[in-house]
Design a protein around this motif. Structure first.
Motif, PDB file in Angstrom:
ATOM      1  N   ALA A  46      37.269  29.408  39.998  1.00 41.83           N
ATOM      2  CA  ALA A  46      36.768  30.871  40.387  1.00 41.83           C
ATOM      3  C   ALA A  46      35.540  30.921  41.115  1.00 41.83           C
ATOM      4  O   ALA A  46      35.222  31.797  41.789  1.00 41.83           O
ATOM      5  CB  ALA A  46      36.475  31.741  39.009  1.00 41.83           C
ATOM      6  N   TYR A  87      38.603  37.241  38.607  1.00 38.10           N
ATOM      7  CA  TYR A  87      39.610  36.182  39.125  1.00 38.10           C
ATOM      8  C   TYR A  87      40.120  35.507  37.437  1.00 38.10           C
ATOM      9  O   TYR A  87      39.366  35.442  36.199  1.00 38.10           O
ATOM     10  CB  TYR A  87      38.625  34.929  39.448  1.00 38.10           C
ATOM     11  CG  TYR A  87      39.560  33.829  39.919  1.00 38.10           C
ATOM     12  CD1 TYR A  87      39.526  33.601  41.381  1.00 38.10           C
ATOM     13  CD2 TYR A  87      40.021  32.912  39.188  1.00 38.10           C
ATOM     14  CE1 TYR A  87      40.459  32.945  41.889  1.00 38.10           C
ATOM     15  CE2 TYR A  87      40.578  31.855  39.710  1.00 38.10           C
ATOM     16  CZ  TYR A  87      40.925  31.693  41.006  1.00 38.10           C
ATOM     17  OH  TYR A  87      41.701  30.700  41.693  1.00 38.10           O
ATOM     18  N   ILE A  88      41.202  35.291  37.194  1.00 36.33           N
ATOM     19  CA  ILE A  88      41.876  34.922  36.088  1.00 36.33           C
ATOM     20  C   ILE A  88      43.019  34.057  36.356  1.00 36.33           C
ATOM     21  O   ILE A  88      43.574  33.829  37.442  1.00 36.33           O
ATOM     22  CB  ILE A  88      42.340  36.213  35.305  1.00 36.33           C
ATOM     23  CG1 ILE A  88      42.805  35.726  33.942  1.00 36.33           C
ATOM     24  CG2 ILE A  88      43.511  36.873  36.128  1.00 36.33           C
ATOM     25  CD1 ILE A  88      43.037  37.224  32.980  1.00 36.33           C
ATOM     26  N   LYS A 126      41.523  32.935  30.579  1.00 35.03           N
ATOM     27  CA  LYS A 126      40.127  33.544  30.756  1.00 35.03           C
ATOM     28  C   LYS A 126      39.252  32.337  31.302  1.00 35.03           C
ATOM     29  O   LYS A 126      38.682  31.547  30.535  1.00 35.03           O
ATOM     30  CB  LYS A 126      39.596  34.152  29.731  1.00 35.03           C
ATOM     31  CG  LYS A 126      40.364  35.388  29.375  1.00 35.03           C
ATOM     32  CD  LYS A 126      39.642  35.912  27.904  1.00 35.03           C
ATOM     33  CE  LYS A 126      38.467  36.535  27.877  1.00 35.03           C
ATOM     34  NZ  LYS A 126      37.876  36.938  26.433  1.00 35.03           N
ATOM     35  N   THR A 183      35.533  35.702  33.604  1.00 34.66           N
ATOM     36  CA  THR A 183      36.539  36.663  33.774  1.00 34.66           C
ATOM     37  C   THR A 183      36.177  38.007  33.013  1.00 34.66           C
ATOM     38  O   THR A 183      35.958  37.831  31.762  1.00 34.66           O
ATOM     39  CB  THR A 183      38.054  36.059  33.376  1.00 34.66           C
ATOM     40  OG1 THR A 183      38.123  34.699  34.117  1.00 34.66           O
ATOM     41  CG2 THR A 183      39.000  37.005  33.423  1.00 34.66           C
ATOM     42  N   ALA A 216      40.208  42.313  34.145  1.00 36.03           N
ATOM     43  CA  ALA A 216      41.105  41.403  34.657  1.00 36.03           C
ATOM     44  C   ALA A 216      42.295  40.837  33.414  1.00 36.03           C
ATOM     45  O   ALA A 216      43.360  40.630  33.827  1.00 36.03           O
ATOM     46  CB  ALA A 216      40.467  40.096  35.284  1.00 36.03           C
TER      47      ALA A 216
END
Length: 733
Positions: free
Chosen positions: A451, A460-461, A479, A483, A487
């Motif tokens: 990320a 972002y995940i 996660k 995160t 998400a």
């Protein structure tokens, strides 16, 4: 609450409609059972009623099975004797269905009964088929989405409301076996061909009414209630039947290796039932059904594969207060096997997909994967050209990143190299909308680190699919530290769209699934280097219920993948990496060019077509077989504990946040002994005190990897179970 209602029409046909309030599909409850019983009594006693049609008020379905709370209620009502409660409750169902089957006819002449037909608008599963099987004729709508069958074996029980006995008495043991032992769900036309139901019609209620009004006494008598009945294919001591039952027994043990108690109980019920009159056979079925329900394996499988799985699919761990995040346009980066599979399952759910690769030829190859899949379905009559064309029209295969404009979810499935992924992330973020969620399909690389290449880390995940995507039911959502909840909600809603089961875990190397499965293969390799026979290791695993032994799994997933993971882990951990001779084994195999099935040489020898010929004996030149092989219990415990302890550590460290996800994820992700209900259910089954004691023994004999985690040690001291401690009301959905 009213589950069943009854109205008698002008023609004298009583229409009993099953329509459970607040449920998308009917399920049988205690109240429903009582209501149906009362309606049947009333209709049989009413001289104005000429016949009965039982149908559903649900569009497209008849019933989905039993309300499992009904089984719990049977246990509770019996107090200190739960087996008695389960048996008596089961016999109550048998009594009602037998009443329907006999329909008031004279016991000696088999005359004077009222015809009863079932009219199915669509899907009928479990008790939803067992009830119609007790009627005199079953009509089903010509509904392409409908599925008919008895899938109970898949959740650790078997059809116990007469389905086992009626189907075997109706079809014979051989024809009934795949329906009972494999839980096959058939389309209506296939169900007619199999003999499960009688007719597929445009209007099942109208057809059922017409049949009821014209039925003769002889139409109501089931074969087993007529004089001279003989089981199709022969009873156990008939020459033909003898071979059938011997074959069925061999088939069960071949498939289950004795690990699944429900399969053996089912066959026992069929075998013993075939030797006695029908009513006695029903009692035998009820006794075996009770036996299975009293087995802790049954409770664990029902909890994990039905209750917990369903709860996760319905969003049990979804962040609260986040609006619907269903995906409208998906971007898939990388059109290799994984990316192509993700594109395939997405268009099957009606999602528009942009499939990106380095050039047009590579992108087209990814789209061709979906086309080949649909073509196979058409060849097997499980799909149509129209559906194929509609799905393929949703895939835009291209090397042009600008096509990603308008996407609301990106799934990156490029090469497992942090630099390659970082470069792709930055290029794509320059094109996609500000609010687009970006996911990586990495199987091992920490999401938090990946990320860092993103300018929107809260969006972002990780979305980790298992291969092959179209066949594997689990999706692992990871996660990262940054995160955000949206998400997570987006990932969960997407997984629900594509009809897979999600688990959500916190970030760590290997996440949850690979963290547990990698030691499974590693322990097998250690044993090989100690001189344990590879076939012994695989058989020991299959006797535990694993679909594939760890040695065979090593060939299927490839040896070079194992060496890549080993080298990457060693580089990340440095001096903390626990080196072993098992590492030398896979490096040696790699040097020999024996990379597994894909090179037709690995732990196994293969023929030119890729068929396994047997374990490669050359392994024993480097690692000779021990003259005395270890005890089976030791081999099995090493394979089980090396995985289970990683699951406990994942929970202890906060990687795993919910033991339901740990159990469901283990079974669906890598086939962890389904009969056990998953690693936490298994620990509860054997008891935490014994588990801790066995850890100490294994650690002393085989090494520190079996050291008892502090959490397990603490729970053992208190004699706690995992579901008592972590599975309270919040986890009993």
């Amino acid at each position: 609450m009213t589950d069943f209602t009854m109205k008698t029409d002008a023609d004298g046909v009583a229409i009993i409609t099953w329509d459970v309030e607040g449920k998308s599909m009917n399920v049988m409850s205690i109240d429903g059972l009582s209501q149906l019983d009362a309606h049947i009594d009333a209709a049989l006693a009413d001289d104005a009623v000429k016949g009965i049609v039982i149908t559903s008020g649900k569009e497209g379905s008849f019933a989905g099975g039993m309300d499992l709370n009904l089984l719990a209620k049977m246990r509770e009502d019996a107090g200190d004797d739960p087996a008695k409660g389960l048996f008596e409750g089961t016999m109550r169902m048998h009594t009602l269905l037998r009443k329907i089957e006999r329909a008031g006819m004279d016991s000696k002449t088999n005359k004077g009964g009222k015809p009863i037909a079932a009219a199915l608008p669509g899907t009928a599963a479990g008790i939803g088929l067992e009830l119609p099987l007790a009627t005199h004729r079953i009509f089903c709508a010509d509904n392409p989405k409908a599925r008919i069958g008895l899938p109970e074996i898949l959740v650790g029980i078997f059809p116990g409301a007469g389905g086992t006995t009626r189907l075997s008495f109706k079809l014979g043991a051989m024809a009934a076996s795949p329906l009972l032992l494999e839980g096959k769900m058939l389309a209506p036309a296939a169900a007619v061909k199999a003999g499960t139901i009688d007719e597929v019609v445009a209007d099942p209620v109208a057809a059922a009414k017409e049949w009821v009004l014209n039925a003769k006494d002889a139409d109501l008598v089931k074969p087993w209630d007529a004089k001279g009945y003989k089981m199709p294919g022969g009873a156990p001591y008939h020459p033909a039947g003898f071979m059938t039952f011997v074959g069925a027994n061999a088939m069960i043990n071949g498939k289950t290796k004795g690990a699944f108690p429900a399969a053996k109980a089912l066959l026992s019920a069929v075998y013993e039932g075939a030797l006695v009159p029908f009513d006695t056979a029903l009692k035998i079925e009820a006794r075996w059904f009770t036996s299975v329900l009293m087995n802790p394996s049954s409770s664990a499988m029902i909890r994990s594969l039905f209750l917990n799985k369903e709860a996760l699919e319905k969003g049990a761990v979804r962040p609260q207060g986040i609006p619907d995040q269903r995906v409208k346009k998906l971007g898939v980066l990388g059109a290799g096997m994984m990316g192509a599979g993700i594109a395939l399952v997405s268009v099957q759910a009606g999602i528009e997909v942009v499939l990106i690769d380095r050039d047009q030829a590579a992108a087209d190859k990814g789209k061709a994967y979906a086309e080949a899949y649909f073509d196979k379905g058409i060849a097997r009559k499980k799909g149509t050209v129209e559906k194929k064309e509609a799905a393929l029209a949703l895939i835009n295969a291209t090397p042009d990143l600008d096509a990603l404009k308008g996407c609301d979810l990106i799934i990156e499935a490029v090469f497992e190299d942090p630099k390659v992924k970082a470069e792709m992330t930055q290029k794509v973020e320059a094109v996609i909308p500000e609010d687009c969620i970006f996911a990586s399909n990495t199987s091992t690389l920490p999401i938090t680190e990946l990320a860092k290449a993103s300018s929107r880390q809260e969006q972002y995940i990780g979305i980790h699919f298992f291969s092959p995507v179209e066949r594997m039911a689990l999706v692992e959502i990871i996660k990262g530290k940054a995160t955000g909840d949206r998400a997570v909600a987006k990932a969960l809603d997407y997984v629900r769209q594509i009809r897979k089961t999600p688990i959500v875990v916190n970030d760590a190397r290997f996440f949850y699934a690979n963290r547990c499965i990698i030691p499974y293969g590693g322990e097998a390799n250690r044993m090989i280097t100690e001189g344990v026979a590879p076939w012994y290791i695989d058989q020991a695993a299959q006797m535990l219920g694993f679909p594939v032994g760890p040695v065979q799994l090593g060939d299927e997933t490839s040896v070079d993948l194992a060496t890549k993971i080993m080298r990457a882990t060693k580089a990340a951990m440095g001096n903390a990496y626990p080196s072993s001779e098992a590492d030398n084994l896979i490096v040696w195999l790699e040097e020999q060019g024996r990379l597994g099935r894909k090179t037709k040489a690995g732990y196994f020898d293969y023929d030119e077509k890729g068929k396994r010929l047997g374990y490669w004996k050359g392994m024993h030149d480097k690692y000779p077989l021990a003259e005395v092989q270890p005890e089976l219990q030791d081999v099995q415990d090493r394979l089980m504990f090396v995985q289970v302890l990683e699951a406990v550590r994942a929970l202890e460290e906060g990687v795993l946040m919910d033991i339901r996800e740990g159990d469901v994820g283990a079974i669906l992700g890598w086939g962890f002994a389904p009969w056990s209900g998953g690693p936490f259910s298994w620990l509860d089954m054997i008891g935490t005190p014994y588990a801790a004691e066995r850890c100490d023994q294994l650690e002393a004999q085989f090494g520190e990897r079996f050291k008892c985690p502090d959490l397990l040690r603490e729970m053992a001291a208190k004699n706690q179970s995992f579901y008592d401690r972590f599975g309270g009301e919040a986890q009993a959905a």
